[in-house]
Scaffold this active site. Structure first.
Site, PDB file in Angstrom:
ATOM      1  N   ASP A 446      93.623  -1.196 -60.627  1.00  0.00           N
ATOM      2  CA  ASP A 446      94.040   0.131 -60.157  1.00  0.00           C
ATOM      3  C   ASP A 446      93.483   1.219 -61.062  1.00  0.00           C
ATOM      4  O   ASP A 446      93.081   2.282 -60.604  1.00  0.00           O
ATOM      5  CB  ASP A 446      95.567   0.229 -60.074  1.00  0.00           C
ATOM      6  CG  ASP A 446      96.258  -0.124 -61.385  1.00  0.00           C
ATOM      7  OD1 ASP A 446      95.659  -0.844 -62.200  1.00  0.00           O
ATOM      8  OD2 ASP A 446      97.405   0.313 -61.601  1.00  0.00           O
ATOM      9  N   ARG A 450      95.989   2.918 -68.499  1.00  0.00           N
ATOM     10  CA  ARG A 450      97.394   2.791 -68.876  1.00  0.00           C
ATOM     11  C   ARG A 450      97.825   1.314 -68.880  1.00  0.00           C
ATOM     12  O   ARG A 450      97.013   0.412 -68.666  1.00  0.00           O
ATOM     13  CB  ARG A 450      98.268   3.622 -67.945  1.00  0.00           C
ATOM     14  CG  ARG A 450      98.325   3.109 -66.529  1.00  0.00           C
ATOM     15  CD  ARG A 450      99.138   4.048 -65.663  1.00  0.00           C
ATOM     16  NE  ARG A 450      99.189   3.612 -64.293  1.00  0.00           N
ATOM     17  CZ  ARG A 450      99.160   4.442 -63.260  1.00  0.00           C
ATOM     18  NH1 ARG A 450      99.031   5.736 -63.446  1.00  0.00           N
ATOM     19  NH2 ARG A 450      99.242   3.974 -62.028  1.00  0.00           N
ATOM     20  N   ASP A 451      99.114   1.113 -69.083  1.00  0.00           N
ATOM     21  CA  ASP A 451      99.579  -0.278 -69.218  1.00  0.00           C
ATOM     22  C   ASP A 451      99.780  -0.937 -67.855  1.00  0.00           C
ATOM     23  O   ASP A 451     100.828  -1.490 -67.573  1.00  0.00           O
ATOM     24  CB  ASP A 451     100.867  -0.320 -70.054  1.00  0.00           C
ATOM     25  CG  ASP A 451     101.970   0.555 -69.465  1.00  0.00           C
ATOM     26  OD1 ASP A 451     101.741   1.166 -68.395  1.00  0.00           O
ATOM     27  OD2 ASP A 451     103.057   0.630 -70.064  1.00  0.00           O
ATOM     28  N   GLU A 452      98.742  -0.853 -67.008  1.00  0.00           N
ATOM     29  CA  GLU A 452      98.723  -1.600 -65.751  1.00  0.00           C
ATOM     30  C   GLU A 452      97.408  -2.380 -65.693  1.00  0.00           C
ATOM     31  O   GLU A 452      97.366  -3.539 -66.026  1.00  0.00           O
ATOM     32  CB  GLU A 452      98.869  -0.669 -64.539  1.00  0.00           C
ATOM     33  CG  GLU A 452     100.293  -0.166 -64.397  1.00  0.00           C
ATOM     34  CD  GLU A 452     100.608   0.344 -63.000  1.00  0.00           C
ATOM     35  OE1 GLU A 452     100.642  -0.451 -62.054  1.00  0.00           O
ATOM     36  OE2 GLU A 452     100.822   1.563 -62.870  1.00  0.00           O
ATOM     37  N   ASP A 459      94.870  -0.857 -53.366  1.00  0.00           N
ATOM     38  CA  ASP A 459      93.765  -0.018 -53.804  1.00  0.00           C
ATOM     39  C   ASP A 459      92.431  -0.598 -53.326  1.00  0.00           C
ATOM     40  O   ASP A 459      91.576   0.115 -52.806  1.00  0.00           O
ATOM     41  CB  ASP A 459      93.786   0.130 -55.335  1.00  0.00           C
ATOM     42  CG  ASP A 459      95.139   0.617 -55.856  1.00  0.00           C
ATOM     43  OD1 ASP A 459      96.167   0.090 -55.399  1.00  0.00           O
ATOM     44  OD2 ASP A 459      95.176   1.514 -56.714  1.00  0.00           O
ATOM     45  N   TRP A 514      98.745  -3.061 -48.595  1.00  0.00           N
ATOM     46  CA  TRP A 514      98.612  -3.891 -49.799  1.00  0.00           C
ATOM     47  C   TRP A 514      98.434  -5.352 -49.365  1.00  0.00           C
ATOM     48  O   TRP A 514      97.497  -6.021 -49.776  1.00  0.00           O
ATOM     49  CB  TRP A 514      99.831  -3.700 -50.706  1.00  0.00           C
ATOM     50  CG  TRP A 514      99.673  -2.524 -51.627  1.00  0.00           C
ATOM     51  CD1 TRP A 514      99.464  -2.571 -52.974  1.00  0.00           C
ATOM     52  CD2 TRP A 514      99.695  -1.128 -51.278  1.00  0.00           C
ATOM     53  NE1 TRP A 514      99.342  -1.293 -53.474  1.00  0.00           N
ATOM     54  CE2 TRP A 514      99.484  -0.396 -52.466  1.00  0.00           C
ATOM     55  CE3 TRP A 514      99.862  -0.424 -50.087  1.00  0.00           C
ATOM     56  CZ2 TRP A 514      99.436   1.009 -52.491  1.00  0.00           C
ATOM     57  CZ3 TRP A 514      99.814   0.963 -50.114  1.00  0.00           C
ATOM     58  CH2 TRP A 514      99.605   1.653 -51.295  1.00  0.00           C
ATOM     59  N   GLU A 726      94.065   9.480 -59.288  1.00  0.00           N
ATOM     60  CA  GLU A 726      95.152   8.830 -58.556  1.00  0.00           C
ATOM     61  C   GLU A 726      95.902   9.840 -57.688  1.00  0.00           C
ATOM     62  O   GLU A 726      96.346   9.525 -56.597  1.00  0.00           O
ATOM     63  CB  GLU A 726      96.120   8.226 -59.587  1.00  0.00           C
ATOM     64  CG  GLU A 726      97.299   7.509 -59.002  1.00  0.00           C
ATOM     65  CD  GLU A 726      98.173   6.897 -60.087  1.00  0.00           C
ATOM     66  OE1 GLU A 726      98.162   7.423 -61.214  1.00  0.00           O
ATOM     67  OE2 GLU A 726      98.851   5.905 -59.802  1.00  0.00           O
ATOM     68  N   HIS A 764      91.346   6.277 -60.563  1.00  0.00           N
ATOM     69  CA  HIS A 764      91.820   5.388 -59.508  1.00  0.00           C
ATOM     70  C   HIS A 764      90.805   5.505 -58.360  1.00  0.00           C
ATOM     71  O   HIS A 764      90.431   6.611 -58.003  1.00  0.00           O
ATOM     72  CB  HIS A 764      93.161   5.899 -58.986  1.00  0.00           C
ATOM     73  CG  HIS A 764      94.352   5.140 -59.495  1.00  0.00           C
ATOM     74  ND1 HIS A 764      94.675   5.060 -60.818  1.00  0.00           N
ATOM     75  CD2 HIS A 764      95.302   4.421 -58.825  1.00  0.00           C
ATOM     76  CE1 HIS A 764      95.791   4.335 -60.945  1.00  0.00           C
ATOM     77  NE2 HIS A 764      96.187   3.932 -59.747  1.00  0.00           N
TER      78      HIS A 764
HETATM   79  C1  BGC Z   1      99.232   1.648 -59.190  1.00  0.00           C
HETATM   80  C2  BGC Z   1      98.655   1.836 -57.831  1.00  0.00           C
HETATM   81  C3  BGC Z   1      99.319   0.833 -56.965  1.00  0.00           C
HETATM   82  C4  BGC Z   1     100.755   1.270 -56.901  1.00  0.00           C
HETATM   83  C5  BGC Z   1     101.612   0.516 -55.955  1.00  0.00           C
HETATM   84  C6  BGC Z   1     100.656   2.041 -59.117  1.00  0.00           C
HETATM   85  O1  BGC Z   1     101.310   2.019 -60.305  1.00  0.00           O
HETATM   86  O2  BGC Z   1      98.523   2.299 -60.169  1.00  0.00           O
HETATM   87  O3  BGC Z   1      97.419   2.185 -57.678  1.00  0.00           O
HETATM   88  O4  BGC Z   1      98.706   0.560 -55.776  1.00  0.00           O
HETATM   89  O5  BGC Z   1     101.339   1.302 -58.161  1.00  0.00           O
HETATM   90  O6  BGC Z   1     101.979   1.294 -55.003  1.00  0.00           O
END
Ligand code: BGC
Length: 861
Positions: A446, A450-452, A459, A514, A726, A764
């Site tokens: 995504d 950050r912490d993802e 996406d 998704w 984003e 994003h």
């Molecule tokens: C992500 C998105 C992801 C979403 C879920 C976010 O935190 O960065 O891009 O699809 O969460 O809806």
């Protein structure tokens, strides 16, 4: 003359190591004879000059994804495939491609090794250094097969093996994991040291931190290494140096900390000869599934950027701007250090009042701490990456240091370009590509900062098609789709929100868009690449998912309204917040379900499953009828209008005739009344311009594309964006950072900054999906059959554009659409590759059908 331009094996022209018994070959040809097509081919595979497989002459016009079945290929062997193709005029062309088999089904003689002393504590694990000294005679060939639980990099006699970062890559480890194969012949001397540093990486540590929380979901508790170095000699003998009890490991190397989110601590003074080495322990890890030679796209360096400017930070140190938001690492060159200076580098996407803005990193520290040895030194970190445009460097006199930024990606093979007379659109195209590159880091993520940095499925659902125009995604997507299949619920087709899933995998469902990634990603890749075997492999997964959606029609009287789950609806629409976005889930869920059913019907048809084709077409129609009845006045006017609610049915071709016209008109009015601004979220935006331009409103589509205010693509460009954001209002018109978010979201509230920084990523790719419209409508290039075997060129002019040029290197060859308008005359120059058919339509409606060749057309405007 017929000529072979390129041959790939398993998607690669060079350097293919494979565990596939039946590798696929794609042959790209060119001919100076207009309209030439292929008639037959022959593939012979040989080893040491001896033919081991031969297709004989195959009468077929296909030139992509050809196989040469036969006797089993042997492991560790070099093969060459000789390929001859004949065209419809009897001309022939010959070429060859080499590949090497890896271990195939051979058992590993190496054991998994680990350091008992190093354990996961509070989701943090220290890097481990593994080492082995050995003597050798000069081999004629040396190959290293290696993988790890965690991320590793390996050196032989101090030289880094290979050019990849973050190996072995990220997969659903319990199902399959990659091992790497390297030609290391040149690195082997008489007395040797092989070393590998292994960090927690994606497998051990705090990946999957749930929004803003430091703890995450480790897949394993220890880092481990598995390796075999095969040294082959002229006399046919092979020695194997394999990981076993004789290897040593140390917990105290120069890398004192390394992780994906937090970065690296490195002590350059460390003498690796005198570490706290102990004999390793051996084990058989439970969390590792099948081991397969790399089949995805490794992360490699693309460019190294020098700073475009620098200034002093009020908080001490220097801030450097690289002029581009990237995923990668910093490269330090230090001169004349005294030794012991601690350099601290922080990485950020943005500055706020001239200082680094780290709030949107959430808990990711994204920091490099480097302790200098004395003298000159050159360093870039392995085992981590950051998303950044700016760095702040503290702890060293700026006259002693030079910095640059290494950008890396798995999207290494560019196959497309788009340029036009509007420089801001060219910048948009550049930003779209960068967001693609920055987020294709072994898996489709995504965001890189950050912490993802997780494989969020929605996406990539919406960006896959744009990605395929710009990059060769075949191996990248195939790898990810293998994980998708592994993660999918085998009974009802439900999918986790992120793939690989880790702890997120606990919850699987059929969320709109998704979940539909299992349909949209393989379909985009098929249209672009033309590999039917991909559709075959994904077929059951797609069917399972489409069937599984039915259980979300909670109202028994409405069996085609997918009223749940409430994830994620019209996610990130410019207005509202998570609550309002989620509330649109029944609309979006129903619409995406219809689309997936229609795509499944098309796939069934391609695979010759006519019954399924009819069944899923019927399902698509039933869902379409139900949507009309439930959400509109019956004639196509939404009871609760919102743009996505019109965009999707139009783009998904759910209705014809008056209903379609009504919806298009409503959409257009909605957009115009909204000041030519979009109000769509992730799931509607990619299709908005298509929904307008394909229904007679191309002027409105261009107005939205060229909108300079927020929300709009050019708004971001005017704010100085170098990647796509984003959220549209990531920055306010005065350039300051968006500080207000969903106030109810306490999880992301940052008391120090008085900022809600939950969701302000500037990298994003979802909104970059507009790139698809630039290629498919502005330039007009669109696949009709997989791989562009049959395609259209039908440019949509507008937006005051004087000229456009798009190139796409398809598997069949180069496609070009180049148009200009001068003195009210439209001129189109196109290039159609060998073995394809192009349907050309000019703006005045004139059309023609052409085989390969270069052509020019013109018409009055
Ligand atoms: C992500 C998105 C992801 C979403 C879920 C976010 O935190 O960065 O891009 O699809 O969460 O809806």
């Amino acid at each position: 003359m017929l000529k072979i331009k390129k041959i790939t094996v398993e998607g690669l022209e060079y350097g293919c190591f494979t565990d596939v018994q039946n590798p696929r070959f794609c042959i790209t040809l060119e001919s100076d004879r207009n309209g030439a097509t292929a008639k037959s081919h022959r593939i012979c595979i040989s080893k040491n000059g001896e033919v081991v497989r031969d297709t004989g002459t195959v009468e077929s016009s296909e030139t992509l994804y050809l196989c040469c079945p036969g006797a089993d290929l042997a492991p560790y062997s070099e093969y060459t495939a000789q390929i001859t193709v004949c065209d419809d005029a009897g001309e022939s062309a010959c070429g060859e491609v080499s590949f090497e088999t890896a271990k195939l089904d051979e058992d590993w003689s190496g054991r998994w090794i680990y350091d008992k002393r190093v354990k996961l504590e509070k989701n943090v694990i220290a890097p481990v250094r593994f080492a082995k000294n050995f003597d050798a005679k000069k081999p004629s060939k040396a190959r290293l097969y290696i993988t790890a639980v965690g991320n590793y990099f390996c050196t032989i006699n101090g030289e880094k093996v290979g050019d990849q970062f973050l190996s072995p890559g990220w997969t659903t480890y319990k199902a399959q994991q990659q091992y790497q194969c390297y030609d290391v012949t040149e690195l082997i001397g008489e007395s040797n040291t092989i070393e590998a540093v292994v960090s927690g990486g994606w497998a051990v540590g705090r990946m999957f931190a749930m929004i803003g929380k430091p703890s995450g979901g480790a897949v394993a508790k220890n880092t481990m290494l598995l390796a075999e170095l095969h040294l082959s000699y002229e006399n046919g003998h092979t020695d194997i140096i394999a990981t076993d009890k004789t290897w040593l490991s140390a917990p105290d190397g120069a890398y004192t900390a390394a992780s994906i989110y937090d970065g690296v601590c490195f002590d350059a003074r460390c003498d690796t000869a005198v570490l706290n080495y102990k004999k390793v322990s051996v084990t058989t890890p439970k969390m590792v599934g099948r081991l397969l030679a790399t089949y995805g796209e490794p992360v490699r360096k693309t460019v190294e950027l020098s700073p475009v400017s620098s200034h002093e930070s009020k908080k001490g140190g220097m801030i450097y701007d690289f002029g581009q938001n990237i995923a990668g690492v910093v490269h330090l060159k230090v001169k004349g250090a005294a030794g012991g200076e601690k350099i601290v580098v922080r990485h950020t996407e943005l500055l706020r009042e001239g200082e680094i803005f780290t709030v949107n990193l959430r808990t990711a520290k994204a920091t490099l701490e480097y302790i200098c040895k004395s003298g000159d030194q050159d360093f870039y970190p392995e085992l981590t990456f950051m998303g950044f445009q700016y760095i702040r460097v503290q702890g060293i006199d700026s006259s002693k240091i030079e910095v640059s930024a290494i950008a890396f990606t798995s999207a290494n093979r560019s196959v497309g370009s788009f340029e036009c007379s509007n420089s801001e659109l060219n910048k948009l195209q550049s930003n779209t590509r960068w967001s693609g590159m920055d987020n294709f880091v072994d898996i489709p993520t995504d965001c890189p900062q950050r912490d993802e940095r997780l494989g969020w499925t929605g996406d990539i659902s919406v960006f896959a098609s744009t990605a395929c125009f710009n990059f060769d995604m075949s191996r990248f997507f195939e790898k990810w789709l293998l994980d998708l299949r592994a993660e999918q619920d085998k009974k009802n087709g439900a999918l986790p929100f992120v793939i690989p899933a880790g702890k997120y995998g606990i919850f699987k469902t059929h969320s709109a868009a998704w979940g539909d990634c299992c349909v949209l990603v393989p379909w985009a890749q098929y249209l672009s690449g033309g590999d039917k075997t991909l559709l075959e492999r994904q077929y059951e997964s797609i069917k399972l998912y489409v069937d599984g959606c039915a259980k979300h029609c909670k109202d028994k009287k409405k069996p085609f309204i997918k009223s749940s789950p409430r994830f994620w609806g019209d996610w990130c629409a410019p207005e509202g917040n998570a609550v309002t976005w989620f509330s649109k889930a029944p609309w979006v869920g129903t619409l995406y379900w219809a689309n997936s059913a229609f795509i499944l019907a098309k796939i069934a048809k391609i695979l010759g499953k006519d019954d399924d084709a009819a069944k899923y077409n019927e399902l698509g129609k039933n869902i379409s009828d139900a949507y009309l009845k439930e959400f509109t006045d019956g004639n196509g006017v939404l009871k609760a209008p919102f743009q996505t609610g019109y965009v999707c049915p139009l783009y998904f071709n759910m209705y014809d005739g008056e209903i379609r016209e009504t919806m298009a008109q409503e959409l257009r009015d909605n957009v115009v009344n909204n000041g030519n601004k979009l109000s769509t979220g992730f799931v509607g935006t990619p299709y908005l311009l298509f929904a307008l331009s394909d229904n007679g409103y191309s002027d409105t589509a261009y107005d939205v594309l060229l909108q300079e205010e927020c929300p709009g693509w050019l708004y971001e460009i005017r704010c100085g964006a170098t990647t796509t954001w984003e959220r549209w209002n990531g920055l306010q018109p005065d350039g300051t950072i968006f500080l207000k978010g969903d106030e109810s979201d306490k999880r992301s509230y940052d008391p120090e900054d008085q900022t809600i920084a939950c969701m302000v990523s500037f990298n994003h790719y979802a909104y970059g999906a507009v790139g698809d419209w630039l290629y498919r409508r502005v330039a007009g290039i669109e696949a009709i059959e997989g791989g562009y075997r049959r395609f259209k060129i039908a440019p949509v002019v507008g937006g005051k554009l004087d000229w456009v040029k798009a190139i796409h290197e398809s598997n069949y060859g180069t496609i070009v659409s180049e148009w200009k308008i001068s003195d009210a005359v439209f001129t189109l120059n196109i290039e159609v590759p060998f073995n394809t058919v192009c349907e050309v339509t000019l703006p005045n409606g004139e059309s023609s059908e052409l085989g390969c060749g270069k052509y020019e057309f013109s018409c009055k405007m």
